[in-house]
Design an enzyme around this catalytic site. Structure first.
Site, PDB file in Angstrom:
ATOM      1  N   LYS A  10     -13.036  -0.314   6.894  1.00 39.18           N
ATOM      2  CA  LYS A  10     -13.755  -1.030   5.837  1.00 39.18           C
ATOM      3  C   LYS A  10     -14.788  -1.990   6.410  1.00 39.18           C
ATOM      4  CE  LYS A  10      -9.937   0.543   3.947  1.00 39.18           C
ATOM      5  NZ  LYS A  10      -9.533   1.328   2.827  1.00 39.18           N
TER       6      LYS A  10
ATOM      7  N   ALA B 178      -6.430  -4.593   7.605  1.00 39.85           N
ATOM      8  CA  ALA B 178      -7.393  -3.517   7.345  1.00 39.85           C
ATOM      9  C   ALA B 178      -8.698  -4.047   6.763  1.00 39.85           C
ATOM     10  CB  ALA B 178      -6.779  -2.496   6.388  1.00 39.85           C
TER      11      ALA B 178
ATOM     12  N   ASP C 189      -0.390  -5.868   9.255  1.00 43.55           N
ATOM     13  CA  ASP C 189      -1.424  -4.868   8.981  1.00 43.55           C
ATOM     14  C   ASP C 189      -2.706  -5.607   8.589  1.00 43.55           C
ATOM     15  OD1 ASP C 189      -2.928  -2.699   8.257  1.00 43.55           O
ATOM     16  OD2 ASP C 189      -1.658  -2.071   6.585  1.00 43.55           O
TER      17      ASP C 189
ATOM     18  N   TRP D 199       0.856  -1.183   0.000  1.00 40.61           N
ATOM     19  CA  TRP D 199       0.000   0.000   0.000  1.00 40.61           C
ATOM     20  C   TRP D 199       0.898   1.241   0.000  1.00 40.61           C
ATOM     21  CZ3 TRP D 199      -2.161   2.557   4.894  1.00 40.61           C
ATOM     22  CH2 TRP D 199      -3.077   3.579   4.553  1.00 40.61           C
TER      23      TRP D 199
HETATM   24  C1  LMR Z   1      -6.860   2.621  -0.165  1.00 37.29           C
HETATM   25  O1  LMR Z   1      -5.865   1.906  -0.211  1.00 37.29           O
HETATM   26  O2  LMR Z   1      -7.381   3.120  -1.172  1.00 37.29           O
HETATM   27  C2  LMR Z   1      -7.496   2.909   1.166  1.00 37.29           C
HETATM   28  O3  LMR Z   1      -6.810   2.232   2.165  1.00 37.29           O
HETATM   29  C3  LMR Z   1      -7.700   4.362   1.422  1.00 37.29           C
HETATM   30  C4  LMR Z   1      -6.421   5.129   1.609  1.00 37.29           C
HETATM   31  O4  LMR Z   1      -6.358   5.891   2.565  1.00 37.29           O
HETATM   32  O5  LMR Z   1      -5.492   5.009   0.812  1.00 37.29           O
END
Ligand code: LMR
Length: 399
Positions: A246, A213, A211, A130
């Site tokens: 989420k 999420a 992590d 991410w």
């Molecule tokens: C994403 O990956 O789009 C979400 O986790 C929102 C973000 O804050 O990036």
């Protein structure tokens, strides 16, 4: 002072959100930011959340601070949700939980406590990971290095390469892992691979920083927490950052938690006191609302049941969308195999097209995904899957 600042390019996910909002074309499709959407393209407030909010508003008597570690009832409800109510770590005296502003707050707090304990720590992050992991963890002063994770050839995890990279890490290295619904690829480890990884982490004396999420949006609540529960049962130290954005749909309420397992009761207490100091220096005390709502949902049998049902509906819908988009792409782009999308889990899929093709989809067809071709499958709707597949075919030159 501020005349010296150079403008910087906005974060790709946020820039895309702004571009999507500014696009007036009625055909536009948002496959960018990781937000669940229902069949009407909405991100509704969950019924269980609404009911817990109503009860909260009716019964709330104060807005005084909750305290630096957050709401105790939320923290213990989250421990049970994440680790499972009968997990031995809950009674071990080695687990400490701090409520944080979202999964981001939890990740930052985790990075800060690692840096405080061991300033030269290196965090090894999967490629890809991410995008916001980099500023969140790096911003705490930790060095980041990559390990190979994704295999574009299969759309799955390149476990042999991952294992080989982790095998080479020095003792004490920190390994960032996504518990389930890997962001951005949707490619997760199997239970056998998690067990193999655990043995490796144990043998190499590494610190897993996990992590989570998307608990409940991949397979189901327990299965999605498999890795955390396994590692927590077997290792002396584990750090877990958890988000309620989420699975409770609480995005803007910034609700999350950091769970830290230390090797002894005394070490856990010392870590907690350090985390309190760190949090005090950043956000001081966490916002209450989202955590109070989650606590309300998790501790009321009827609300919990209703929430689990709503969570299951979101997951089932995403799985159905995955199957539907594979079918549509098979029809419109028969030369290319997109079947991996149905094997991946959670909101995201690494679509595997070039940045130029992603930009063409955006410019010509108003379809928004990040430049690396991450798409939020939950942003599709039954009625635009056909439009999406035709657009992809055109961009790939098959149409
Ligand atoms: C994403 O990956 O789009 C979400 O986790 C929102 C973000 O804050 O990036």
């Amino acid at each position: 002072m501020f005349e010296r600042l150079e403008p910087i390019t906005p974060d790709g996910i946020l820039a895309l959100l702004a571009a999507y909002r500014a696009d007036a074309d009625p055909r536009k499709v948002d496959l960018g930011i990781g937000v669940y959407r229902d069949e009407h393209g909405e991100t509704p407030i969950l019924e269980a959340v609404r009911a817990a909010e109503n009860a909260l508003h009716a019964g709330q008597t104060t807005k005084a601070y909750v305290g630096p570690t957050g709401l105790a009832g939320f923290n213990s409800a989250m421990e049970q949700l994440v680790f499972g109510a009968s997990h031995p770590v809950l009674a071990s005296g080695r687990l400490r939980t701090v409520q944080a502003p979202g999964g981001c707050g939890a990740l930052r707090l985790g990075a800060e406590i690692i840096r405080t304990a061991s300033p030269r720590s290196v965090v090894h992050v999967p490629t890809p990971t991410w995008a916001n992991h980099v500023p969140l963890l790096g911003g705490a002063g930790l060095a980041l290095e990559d390990y190979q994770y994704f295999d574009p050839a299969t759309g799955g995890v390149h476990f042999a390469a991952m294992r080989a990279a982790i095998e080479r890490l020095p003792a004490g290295a920190v390994v960032l892992l996504h518990a389930s619904c890997h962001n951005p690829t949707g490619a997760d480890l199997s239970t056998e691979q998690w067990r193999e990884l655990l043995e490796l982490v144990k043998r190499r004396s590494l610190l897993p920083f996990i992590d989570m999420a998307y608990q409940g949006l991949g397979e189901e609540l327990d299965a999605d927490a498999y890795a955390i529960r396994l590692f927590a049962a077997e290792l002396p130290e584990v750090v877990c950052a958890v988000s309620c954005s989420k699975n409770f749909g609480l995005y803007r309420e910034r609700t999350g938690a950091l769970h830290l397992i230390a090797s002894t009761h005394a070490a856990a207490d010392a870590a907690l006191s350090n985390m309190v100091k760190i949090a005090r220096g950043i956000w001081s005390m966490p916002p209450d609302h989202g955590a109070a709502v989650v606590h309300g949902v998790l501790t009321d049998a009827a609300l919990r049941k209703s929430w689990e049902g709503e969570l299951a509906s979101m997951r089932i819908r995403i799985t159905a969308l995955r199957a539907a988009v594979v079918r549509a792409l098979r029809e419109h782009c028969p030369q290319r195999d997109f079947s991996f999308i149905a094997r991946q889990r959670g909101m995201f899929s690494y679509f595997g097209i070039t940045t130029a093709q992603v930009r063409e989809l955006r410019a010509r067809h108003h379809i928004y995904m990040t430049d690396d071709s991450r798409m939020n499958v939950a942003g599709l709707r039954e009625e635009n899957i056909e439009y999406f597949a035709q657009a992809v075919a055109e961009v790939l030159g098959h149409g």
